[in-house]
Write an enzyme that holds these catalytic residues in place. Structure first.
Site, PDB file in Angstrom:
ATOM      1  N   LYS A 196       0.847  -1.190   0.000  1.00 15.51           N
ATOM      2  CA  LYS A 196       0.000   0.000   0.000  1.00 15.51           C
ATOM      3  C   LYS A 196       0.880   1.238   0.000  1.00 15.51           C
ATOM      4  CE  LYS A 196      -3.619   2.344   2.584  1.00 15.51           C
ATOM      5  NZ  LYS A 196      -4.610   2.248   3.659  1.00 15.51           N
ATOM      6  N   LYS A 249      -2.146  -1.532  -3.823  1.00 16.88           N
ATOM      7  CA  LYS A 249      -3.027  -0.363  -3.773  1.00 16.88           C
ATOM      8  C   LYS A 249      -2.228   0.925  -3.820  1.00 16.88           C
ATOM      9  CE  LYS A 249      -6.017   1.991  -0.565  1.00 16.88           C
ATOM     10  NZ  LYS A 249      -6.374   2.170   0.807  1.00 16.88           N
TER      11      LYS A 249
HETATM   12  C1  PBG Z   1      -7.698   3.099   5.610  1.00 15.43           C
HETATM   13  C2  PBG Z   1      -7.946   2.990   4.152  1.00 15.43           C
HETATM   14  C3  PBG Z   1      -7.774   3.951   3.164  1.00 15.43           C
HETATM   15  C4  PBG Z   1      -8.250   3.386   1.980  1.00 15.43           C
HETATM   16  C5  PBG Z   1      -8.633   2.080   2.274  1.00 15.43           C
HETATM   17  N1  PBG Z   1      -8.435   1.855   3.622  1.00 15.43           N
HETATM   18  C6  PBG Z   1      -7.311   5.365   3.247  1.00 15.43           C
HETATM   19  C7  PBG Z   1      -5.937   5.672   3.659  1.00 15.43           C
HETATM   20  O1  PBG Z   1      -5.094   4.806   3.847  1.00 15.43           O
HETATM   21  O2  PBG Z   1      -5.711   6.864   3.858  1.00 15.43           O
HETATM   22  C8  PBG Z   1      -8.331   4.075   0.660  1.00 15.43           C
HETATM   23  C9  PBG Z   1      -9.448   3.639  -0.216  1.00 15.43           C
HETATM   24  C10 PBG Z   1      -9.709   4.512  -1.385  1.00 15.43           C
HETATM   25  O3  PBG Z   1      -9.111   5.593  -1.576  1.00 15.43           O
HETATM   26  O4  PBG Z   1     -10.568   4.116  -2.184  1.00 15.43           O
HETATM   27  N2  PBG Z   1      -6.400   2.874   6.000  1.00 15.43           N
HETATM   28 ZN    ZN Z   2      -5.930   3.602   8.068  1.00 15.74          ZN
END
Ligand code: PBG
Ligand code: ZN
Length: 327
Positions: A196, A249
């Protein structure tokens, strides 16, 4: 190999049925996971401004929506919770009667076949908006693991088929696996947001969840977009800790990373087609500048072609409908 004029690649593109026969990659509603947002209350169905077509739904409403999703042939949903309150450790996240936990029970009862996945993180539930607990300006790793394990356990206990930790703390997959197993929940799987990135593409989502950090950013725990070999280490460690499915992601700007991880590990790979990727297309389509359906299906296909077995996407319902119309 023979070349022109013996070889003519256009022969295999002559008609739509020839092209369909030749296609190396296919999209199927079975590839999709639909992210959904459950909030407190009753009869709530509030559209998320920056993500048209997506809603904050109370438990009664999310049950109806989950039934519709399943009827379209989409096998799974990912639940995010909008809590009643936020505090320093995110305690709203592990309440047995929280929105996510109540939704899990209600959806399991109404649509038992639907695969239920939950996002496990602190940022939805913390007043500072970080994905772990903090001390001053620092986001603490090891003390966060216990809280993440509590949230994961409360979801599993309420009926989640998979929990999906998205916090990027080191060791959280192992901590969650250990907690689930010690509670006899060995059948509950873990989809790790292993790879991520600290991306600017989460903007619309953070607005939806009111989870923008109140200080600093997420760069001390999410990955640097400059790195791809590091993705292999993240995936390798999470698999060693017991992850069942590995996620990359965002998706679109990271197709090379999806390919890299998919080529390296013989495990199911999920790609998260994140909020910013969705909202950009929605906004341009609303202006009449691009064709939403064509662009969305092309993007989703590219994720599959890169090696994703599963795609988390806000287009899951629409794409399932579009694919049905096509054939
Ligand atoms: C929480 C989380 C996020 C997303 C999924 N789980 C946001 C982040 O990490 O700030 C993003 C999902 C999206 O943008 O569609 N940790
Ligand atoms: Zn988070």
């Amino acid at each position: 190999m023979a070349h022109y004029p013996i070889t003519r690649l256009r022969r295999n593109r002559r008609s739509s049925e020839i092209r369909r026969m030749i296609a190396e990659t296919r999209l199927d509603p079975a590839d999709f996971i639909y992210p959904m947002f459950v909030c407190p209350g009753q009869g709530v169905r509030k559209e998320i401004a920056a993500m048209p077509g997506n809603y904050h739904l109370s438990v009664d409403e999310i049950v109806k929506e989950a039934e519709a999703v399943y009827r379209l042939g989409v096998p799974a949903i990912l639940l995010f919770g909008i809590p009643e309150y936020k505090d320093a450790v995110g305690s709203a996240g592990w309440q047995a009667d929280g929105p996510v936990q109540e939704a899990l029970r209600a959806i399991k009862a109404a649509v038992p076949e639907l695969v239920l996945i939950t996002d496990v993180c602190l940022c939805d539930y913390t007043d500072h908006g970080h994905c772990g607990v903090v001390s001053g300006q620092e986001i603490l790793n090891d003390p966060s693991l216990e809280y993440l394990a509590r949230i994961a356990y409360s979801h599993a206990e309420a009926g989640a088929d998979y929990v999906a930790p998205s916090d990027m703390m080191d060791g959280r997959v192992g901590a969650i696996r250990q907690r689930l197993d010690s509670e006899g929940l060995t059948h509950v799987g873990i989809i790790s947001y292993a790879v991520k990135y600290a991306s600017a593409m989460y903007g619309p989502f953070r607005e939806a969840l009111d989870s923008t950090p109140v200080f600093g950013d997420r760069r001390s725990y999410q990955m640097d977009p400059a790195n791809s070999r590091e993705a292999l280490r993240e995936a390798q460690l999470d698999l060693a800790e017991g992850a069942d499915i590995i996620m990359v992601k965002p998706a679109l700007a990271y197709l090379d990373v999806i390919k890299l991880v998919a080529d390296e590990f013989p495990v199911p790979i999920a790609a998260y087609n994140v909020s910013g990727e969705y909202s950009m297309v929605k906004a341009a389509a609303a202006k009449g500048w691009i064709d939403e359906k064509a662009v969305a299906l092309e993007m989703l296909l590219s994720m599959k072609r890169a090696g994703a077995d599963l795609i988390l996407t806000y287009w899951a319902k629409d794409a399932a409908k579009w694919l049905k119309e096509e054939h």
